[in-house]
Motif scaffolding. Sequence first.
Motif, mmCIF file in Angstrom:
data_model
loop_
_atom_site.group_PDB
_atom_site.id
_atom_site.type_symbol
_atom_site.label_atom_id
_atom_site.label_comp_id
_atom_site.label_asym_id
_atom_site.label_seq_id
_atom_site.Cartn_x
_atom_site.Cartn_y
_atom_site.Cartn_z
ATOM 1 N N PRO A 1 14.355 1.239 -0.604
ATOM 2 C CA PRO A 1 15.558 1.337 -1.553
ATOM 3 C C PRO A 1 15.106 0.464 -2.918
ATOM 4 N N GLU A 2 14.278 -0.379 -3.007
ATOM 5 C CA GLU A 2 13.853 -0.856 -4.253
ATOM 6 C C GLU A 2 12.999 0.135 -5.132
ATOM 7 N N GLY A 3 12.761 1.262 -4.445
ATOM 8 C CA GLY A 3 11.764 2.302 -5.100
ATOM 9 C C GLY A 3 10.228 1.847 -4.759
ATOM 10 N N VAL A 4 9.369 2.399 -5.255
ATOM 11 C CA VAL A 4 8.105 2.349 -5.139
ATOM 12 C C VAL A 4 7.359 1.953 -6.504
ATOM 13 N N ARG A 5 5.962 1.593 -6.454
ATOM 14 C CA ARG A 5 5.265 1.052 -7.499
ATOM 15 C C ARG A 5 4.268 2.404 -8.000
ATOM 16 N N LEU A 6 3.992 2.420 -9.179
ATOM 17 C CA LEU A 6 3.217 3.330 -9.568
ATOM 18 C C LEU A 6 1.838 3.766 -8.922
ATOM 19 N N THR A 7 1.270 2.757 -8.266
ATOM 20 C CA THR A 7 0.299 2.772 -7.323
ATOM 21 C C THR A 7 0.495 3.719 -6.088
ATOM 22 N N ASP A 8 1.767 3.535 -5.770
ATOM 23 C CA ASP A 8 2.097 4.423 -4.450
ATOM 24 C C ASP A 8 2.175 5.773 -4.914
ATOM 25 N N LEU B 1 0.662 7.449 -7.322
ATOM 26 C CA LEU B 1 -0.533 7.961 -7.585
ATOM 27 C C LEU B 1 -1.360 8.212 -6.379
ATOM 28 N N SER B 2 -1.136 7.208 -5.566
ATOM 29 C CA SER B 2 -1.955 7.477 -4.154
ATOM 30 C C SER B 2 -1.414 8.622 -3.421
ATOM 31 N N ILE C 1 -6.042 12.033 -9.043
ATOM 32 C CA ILE C 1 -5.050 11.209 -9.614
ATOM 33 C C ILE C 1 -4.732 11.746 -10.907
ATOM 34 N N PRO C 2 -3.289 11.674 -11.059
ATOM 35 C CA PRO C 2 -2.663 12.219 -12.338
ATOM 36 C C PRO C 2 -3.060 11.298 -13.481
ATOM 37 N N ASP C 3 -3.527 11.671 -14.726
ATOM 38 C CA ASP C 3 -3.683 10.636 -15.737
ATOM 39 C C ASP C 3 -2.231 10.141 -16.442
ATOM 40 N N ARG C 4 -2.597 9.288 -17.209
ATOM 41 C CA ARG C 4 -1.313 8.599 -17.890
ATOM 42 C C ARG C 4 -0.235 9.649 -18.379
ATOM 43 N N HIS C 5 -1.036 10.775 -19.228
ATOM 44 C CA HIS C 5 -0.189 11.480 -20.081
ATOM 45 C C HIS C 5 0.733 12.414 -18.913
ATOM 46 N N GLU C 6 -0.143 12.734 -17.940
ATOM 47 C CA GLU C 6 0.459 13.658 -16.901
ATOM 48 C C GLU C 6 1.762 12.925 -16.263
ATOM 49 N N VAL C 7 1.529 11.708 -15.839
ATOM 50 C CA VAL C 7 2.669 10.785 -15.348
ATOM 51 C C VAL C 7 3.690 10.646 -16.344
ATOM 52 N N GLN C 8 3.425 10.507 -17.307
ATOM 53 C CA GLN C 8 4.210 9.976 -18.423
ATOM 54 C C GLN C 8 5.213 11.137 -18.679
ATOM 55 N N ALA D 1 -3.004 0.523 -12.089
ATOM 56 C CA ALA D 1 -2.258 1.146 -10.888
ATOM 57 C C ALA D 1 -3.643 1.834 -10.273
ATOM 58 N N VAL D 2 -4.471 2.628 -11.092
ATOM 59 C CA VAL D 2 -5.467 3.479 -10.631
ATOM 60 C C VAL D 2 -6.554 2.505 -10.015
ATOM 61 N N HIS D 3 -6.905 1.228 -10.640
ATOM 62 C CA HIS D 3 -7.861 0.463 -9.992
ATOM 63 C C HIS D 3 -7.229 -0.149 -8.703
ATOM 64 N N GLU D 4 -6.028 -0.549 -8.777
ATOM 65 C CA GLU D 4 -5.696 -0.949 -7.537
ATOM 66 C C GLU D 4 -5.533 -0.021 -6.159
#
Length: 156
Positions: free
Chosen positions: A35-42, A44-45, A54-61, A130-133
């Motif tokens: 319910p809290e949601g997920v982090r960007l790392t999740d 991307l994974s 892995i989507p780039d920053r522009h694609e996600v944004q 997030a990508v590094h994580e």
Amino acid sequence: MGAEGWHWTDAWIFVSLVIASGAGRHRRAPASRRPEGVRLTDVLSTADHLNQAIPDRHEVQTAVRRLAGAGLVSVTDGWFRVTPAGEQLWRNRPHVGMSTMVDTVQTALTRRHAPGHGDWVLDEHEHTAAVHEYVKRSVPTPRRSPEDDGPAHGRR
């Protein structure tokens, strides 16, 4: 809808968010979801799992802005969530295999919603972190043999 219509990347990010958050498990008890949601790392994974990229920053944004503007997802304090409207879109989509799921969702988006224009910004540093994580946690730790635990490795 032309250039302003939904893009494949929008559907890819949406499906990744749905799967990562467990929102697609609507037949399960609400307590089994996140319910809290997920982090960007999740996100991307899951995106990498779906598309081997892995989507780039522009694609996600861009995708999140369009999805949030359409009322399908939200982002608060770094937590990504699927809204009730997003869950409804997911539940009512045609059910297909994993290989065509993103294409099917893109078609459902096109038929049921117009892309929005949210103002969410993904900081370059946040995306890189997030990508590094994700990369760090997805590289398996080498197994050590019992012989590695001897005196030469600081154990006695």
